[in-house]
Write a protein that holds these residues in place. Sequence first.
Motif, short mmCIF file in Angstrom:
data_model
loop_
_atom_site.label_atom_id
_atom_site.label_comp_id
_atom_site.label_asym_id
_atom_site.label_seq_id
_atom_site.Cartn_x
_atom_site.Cartn_y
_atom_site.Cartn_z
N GLY A 8 0.88 -1.28 -0.07
CA GLY A 8 0.15 -0.02 0.08
C GLY A 8 0.76 1.22 -0.01
N GLY A 9 0.38 2.32 -0.36
CA GLY A 9 1.04 3.72 -0.34
C GLY A 9 1.95 3.69 -1.29
N GLY A 10 1.97 3.09 -2.48
CA GLY A 10 3.19 3.06 -3.26
C GLY A 10 4.41 2.16 -2.88
N VAL A 11 4.28 1.12 -2.30
CA VAL A 11 5.30 0.42 -1.55
C VAL A 11 5.04 -0.86 -2.04
CG1 VAL A 11 6.77 -0.41 0.37
CG2 VAL A 11 6.03 2.13 0.22
N ARG A 12 5.93 -2.02 -2.75
CA ARG A 12 5.79 -3.12 -3.01
C ARG A 12 7.06 -3.90 -2.47
NH1 ARG A 12 3.93 -1.57 -8.69
NH2 ARG A 12 5.43 0.21 -7.77
N SER A 13 7.01 -5.24 -2.45
CA SER A 13 8.20 -6.03 -2.10
C SER A 13 8.19 -7.33 -3.13
CB SER A 13 8.21 -6.28 -0.74
OG SER A 13 7.24 -7.33 -0.60
N LEU A 14 9.45 -7.55 -3.45
CA LEU A 14 9.76 -8.80 -4.33
C LEU A 14 10.89 -9.47 -3.35
CD1 LEU A 14 12.28 -8.33 -6.21
CD2 LEU A 14 10.58 -6.62 -6.92
N ARG A 15 10.66 -11.11 -3.59
CA ARG A 15 11.60 -11.92 -2.96
C ARG A 15 12.80 -12.20 -3.91
NH1 ARG A 15 8.65 -16.24 0.64
NH2 ARG A 15 7.25 -14.61 2.08
N VAL A 16 13.95 -12.12 -3.96
CA VAL A 16 15.34 -12.12 -4.53
C VAL A 16 15.77 -13.25 -3.54
CG1 VAL A 16 17.24 -11.46 -5.59
CG2 VAL A 16 15.39 -9.85 -5.36
N ASP A 51 17.22 -12.83 -12.22
CA ASP A 51 16.30 -13.20 -12.93
C ASP A 51 14.78 -12.96 -11.99
OD1 ASP A 51 17.45 -13.94 -15.26
OD2 ASP A 51 17.49 -16.03 -14.83
N ALA A 52 15.11 -13.30 -10.90
CA ALA A 52 14.00 -13.18 -9.97
C ALA A 52 13.80 -11.54 -9.83
CB ALA A 52 13.97 -13.84 -8.44
N LEU A 53 14.68 -11.02 -9.54
CA LEU A 53 14.58 -9.49 -9.55
C LEU A 53 13.84 -8.78 -10.70
CD1 LEU A 53 15.17 -6.87 -7.94
CD2 LEU A 53 17.40 -6.57 -9.20
N SER A 54 14.19 -9.21 -11.96
CA SER A 54 13.58 -8.76 -12.95
C SER A 54 12.23 -9.11 -13.20
CB SER A 54 14.36 -9.21 -14.34
OG SER A 54 15.74 -8.84 -14.34
#
Length: 340
Positions: A8-16, A51-54
């Motif tokens: 929320g609020g323009g913040v996301r996360s991703l798993r590397v 690759d995971a980051l991309s």
Amino acid sequence: MTRTADHGGGVRSLRVPIPDNPLGHTLVYVVDTDRGPVLVDTGWDDPDSWDALSEGLAACGTSAAEIHGVVITHHHPDHHGLSGRVREASGAWVAMHAADTAVVRRTRQARPEHWFAYMSAKLAAAGAPEEHLAPLRTPRSLPGLSPALPDREIVPGELLDLPGRRLRAIWTPGHTPGHVCLHLEEEHPAGLPGHGRLFSGDHLLPEITPHIGLYGDLEDTPGVTDPLGDYLDSLERVGRLAPAEVLPAHQQPFTDAPARVRELLTHHEQRLTGLLALLGTPLTPWQLAARMEWNRPWDDIPYGSRNIAVSEAEAHLRRLVKLGRAQAVPGTYPVAYTAV
């Protein structure tokens, strides 16, 4: 498939992913700004991690080429490793605290044989046996010896240059000399009580006690730095901040930072007390580490993890010496310590 989350609020996360590491992954945060997305940390420099980051950035509706800037909580390779590739893809700036930038600069200048000689001397002084020192006498290539040199400095207490956002740097040394947490001084998107959100890096994690060893730098001067003292002071400052939510670099977001801070402060006080009991008999750092409680028996701890354990034992010894609760035994080498 890469897992992403919208906070929320323009913040996301991703798993590397982190190769061959029980932590599993680094949480890389994507923060929207008026000039494009900014990353908080980047993950390990490995083809699968890239690759995971991309893939994660694509799932967030962006790409490495569109990144405006990279903010690094600390210099460790599972956080800073891919910064150079992101900068190559996008021209993004890379920001880090000056103390960790200095470590990166020296790491880039060090030859592998110098690093192995340093580690061998350091472990010998800690009392490591010959069978542990022998592999260090055959230098080999090491990952992470050419990290990207940051081009911007994170100044503690100041807002970072993120147009449309209020992200303030908080210097939290302990895990590394230049570790920073990043306080997003904006109302929580779900209205949770507290003061904004905190990107905590490795400083404050929901279930793991971060590693606090000696700073692991060729420039470390014995007896001068006090990483555990730095960490405990930093913890108290973060606890007083009382963010509504903590967004850590590992595991998962959590609330009630002051309660977690209290748990960690209690843990380290109990560990220091336990070590004093062990030091009724003079012990070298290696002997102390072998007697400390870990998540597995000492005989089952892998080679590299033993080095980390000894560094953590040394950090606790240094804290006890500075508190006047332990002292080095004169004339001993390897140096042995005893309770006062």
